[in-house]
Design a protein around this motif. Structure first.
Motif, mmCIF file in Angstrom:
data_model
loop_
_atom_site.group_PDB
_atom_site.id
_atom_site.type_symbol
_atom_site.label_atom_id
_atom_site.label_comp_id
_atom_site.label_asym_id
_atom_site.label_seq_id
_atom_site.Cartn_x
_atom_site.Cartn_y
_atom_site.Cartn_z
ATOM 1 N N ASP A 71 0.805 -1.217 0.000
ATOM 2 C CA ASP A 71 0.000 0.000 0.000
ATOM 3 C C ASP A 71 0.843 1.273 0.000
ATOM 4 O OD1 ASP A 71 -2.435 -1.374 0.079
ATOM 5 O OD2 ASP A 71 -2.333 -1.578 2.266
ATOM 6 N N LEU A 72 2.147 1.146 0.145
ATOM 7 C CA LEU A 72 2.999 2.323 0.244
ATOM 8 C C LEU A 72 2.988 3.100 -1.074
ATOM 9 C CD1 LEU A 72 5.024 3.978 1.889
ATOM 10 C CD2 LEU A 72 6.835 2.453 1.046
ATOM 11 N N GLY A 73 2.733 4.367 -0.988
ATOM 12 C CA GLY A 73 2.693 5.227 -2.169
ATOM 13 C C GLY A 73 1.309 5.464 -2.730
ATOM 14 N N SER A 74 0.306 4.739 -2.235
ATOM 15 C CA SER A 74 -1.031 4.849 -2.837
ATOM 16 C C SER A 74 -1.659 6.225 -2.618
ATOM 17 C CB SER A 74 -1.946 3.753 -2.292
ATOM 18 O OG SER A 74 -2.084 3.857 -0.887
ATOM 19 N N LEU A 75 -1.504 6.789 -1.416
ATOM 20 C CA LEU A 75 -2.087 8.108 -1.172
ATOM 21 C C LEU A 75 -1.294 9.212 -1.862
ATOM 22 C CD1 LEU A 75 -3.240 7.981 2.565
ATOM 23 C CD2 LEU A 75 -4.629 7.890 0.491
ATOM 24 N N PHE A 76 0.021 9.069 -1.919
ATOM 25 C CA PHE A 76 0.798 10.042 -2.674
ATOM 26 C C PHE A 76 0.335 10.066 -4.130
ATOM 27 C CE2 PHE A 76 4.014 9.231 0.731
ATOM 28 C CZ PHE A 76 4.111 10.536 1.194
ATOM 29 N N ALA A 77 0.092 8.871 -4.695
ATOM 30 C CA ALA A 77 -0.384 8.801 -6.073
ATOM 31 C C ALA A 77 -1.795 9.359 -6.194
ATOM 32 C CB ALA A 77 -0.337 7.354 -6.560
#
Length: 339
Positions: free
Chosen positions: A155-161
Motif C-alpha cells: 500500500d505504500l505510495g497509494s495516497l501520494f499517487a
C-alpha cells in the motif's frame, strides 16, 4: 587512516512542499536534487553540491516490487483541498494525512507531524512521519515508523499517487553525495540504514543492505553503502571478497562509481593484492572532472601508500609531493614528507 571526504554527517536536510495548479511536488533535502513523477515516467535528478553536475535516471516502470497500489484518482481541483462533502466521505485517517501534508506546505512541521502520526496506520503517513522524525534525529520514533511501513509495502505510495504528490527525501551518503529516495522499499530501508549507522548498529544496517542487494545488486548507492560498511572491518576476508565480487562490473562513470572504486581498491589491498588495488585506484583517478576534490585526493593518497608498499618509493614520493602542493594539511602528508 582518516578519510575526511567520507566522514558521516548528521542529518540536517530542509523540508519543502511545492504545490502548483497542475500537480503537487514534495521534496526533502538540499537544493540540487529532486524526484519527479509524471505521466511520462519517473525521473530522478541528482546533483553534487558545488559542481554543477546533475544525473538523471528515468524509471518508466512503477509496477515493480514496492510500487504504489492503484488508487482512485482525485480531480486536480480537489487535491489537498478536501471540500465539506468530500470530507464526510473520506476516512478520518486519510483526512489527517491530507491535513499533515497541508501543514507541511504551510511550514508548520509540528502540526504536520501530529496529523501524520494520527494517521500512521496508513503507510504513506507513517513514511512521511518517519522522515520528519529522522530529520529531527529522533531515531527511535523514526525507526518504529519505518519498520511498520515495511510490513505494508503493497500500500505504500497509494495516497501520494491518489493526491498526485511527488514525495522525495535526500539522505546523505557522503558529505557531497545524496541518495534520492521516495516511498518505496528502497527508500524506507535506506532510511533505516542511515539510522542504524548513526547509532552504530552495523549488523542491522548490513541486514537492510543485503535485502536491497537482492532486489538490485547493481544499484550504485547500495553498493556504496555496503562497501563503506564492509571496510569498517577490513580484516574480515569474507566481507572483502564480497566487496570485490559485487563491485567487479563498476565502471568509472559517475562520482558514486569513483567512490565505489576507492573501496574496491581498499578491499583488494586488505586481501593482500596491492598491485590489483593500484590498478583500480588508477582507474578511479582517470576521471577527475566534476569529482569532489577530497575524494580524488584520497584516491591518490591511498595509491601513494600502496606504491610504497610494493617498493615504488619514487612514485610514492612524487604522488605525495603533488598532494602536498594541492593541500598541505591533507592526512599526514607533513609527517610523511618530513616538512
Amino acid at each position: 587512516m582518516s578519510f575526511r571526504f567520507w566522514r558521516r554527517v548528521r542529518l540536517a536536510p530542509g523540508v519543502t512542499l511545492n504545490l502548483s495548479k497542475s500537480t503537487a511536488s514534495l521534496s526533502f533535502g538540499p537544493p540540487g536534487a529532486k524526484y519527479t513523477i509524471s505521466p511520462h515516467g519517473n525521473r530522478a535528478t541528482a546533483g553534487i553540491p558545488g559542481t554543477g553536475l546533475f544525473y538523471t535516471v528515468h524509471d518508466r516502470n512503477r509496477s515493480g516490487r514496492g510500487a504504489s497500489a492503484p488508487a482512485r484518482a482525485v480531480p486536480k481541483r480537489d487535491r489537498l483541498s478536501l471540500g465539506f462533502f468530500q470530507r464526510l466521505m473520506t476516512p478520518t485517517e486519510e483526512r489527517r494525512f491530507v491535513d499533515g501534508i497541508c501543514a507541511l506546505n504551510d511550514g508548520d512541521q509540528n502540526a504536520a507531524l501530529a496529523a501524520l502520526e494520527e494517521a500512521s496506520d496508513l503507510p504513506d503517513a507513517a513514511w512521511m512521519a518517519g522522515m520528519i522524525r529522522l530529520r529531527r534525529e529522533e531515531f527511535d520514533q523514526a525507526k518504529a515508523h519505518f519498520q511498520g511501513v515495511l510490513g505494508r509495502l503493497s500500500d505504500l505510495g497509494s495516497l501520494f499517487a491518489k493526491y498526485d504528490i511527488a514525495a522525495q527525501v535526500n539522505l546523505p551518503i557522503t558529505e557531497d553525495i545524496f541518495a534520492h529516495v521516495f516511498p518505496r522499499e528502497r527508500g524506507t530501508r535506506l532510511a533505516l540504514i542511515e539510522i542504524a549507522q548513526l547509532e552504530g548498529r552495523s549488523a542491522d544496517a548490513r541486514a537492510h543492505i543485503d535485502r536491497l542487494l537482492t532486489l538490485d545488486p547493481t544499484d550504485p548507492v547500495i553498493l556504496l553503502a555496503f562497501a563503506e560498511l564492509a571496510l569498517d572491518t577490513p580484516t574480515d576476508r569474507t566481507l572483502m571478497e564480497r566487496v570485490v565480487g559485487l563491485t567487479a562490473g563498476v565502471a568509472n562513470e559517475t562520482p558514486v562509481d569513483t567512490a565505489v572504486l576507492l573501496f574496491r581498491g581498499r578491499a583488494l589491498a586488505a586481501l593482500g593484492m596491492p598491485a590489483g588495488a593500484i590498478d583500480v585506484l588508477t582507474l578511479a583517478n582517470r576521471r577527475r572532472k566534476d569529482r569532489p576534490d577530497e575524494l580524488m585526493r584520497q584516491i591518490r593518497y591511498d595509491r601513494a601508500l600502496l606504491y610504497e608498499q610494493v617498493g615504488r618509493k619514487a612514485d610514492s614520493r612524487r604522488e605525495m609531493e603533488r598532494l602536498y602542493a594541492a593541500d598541505p594539511e591533507f592526512a599526514d602528508l607533513r609527517e610523511r614528507l618530513n616538512v
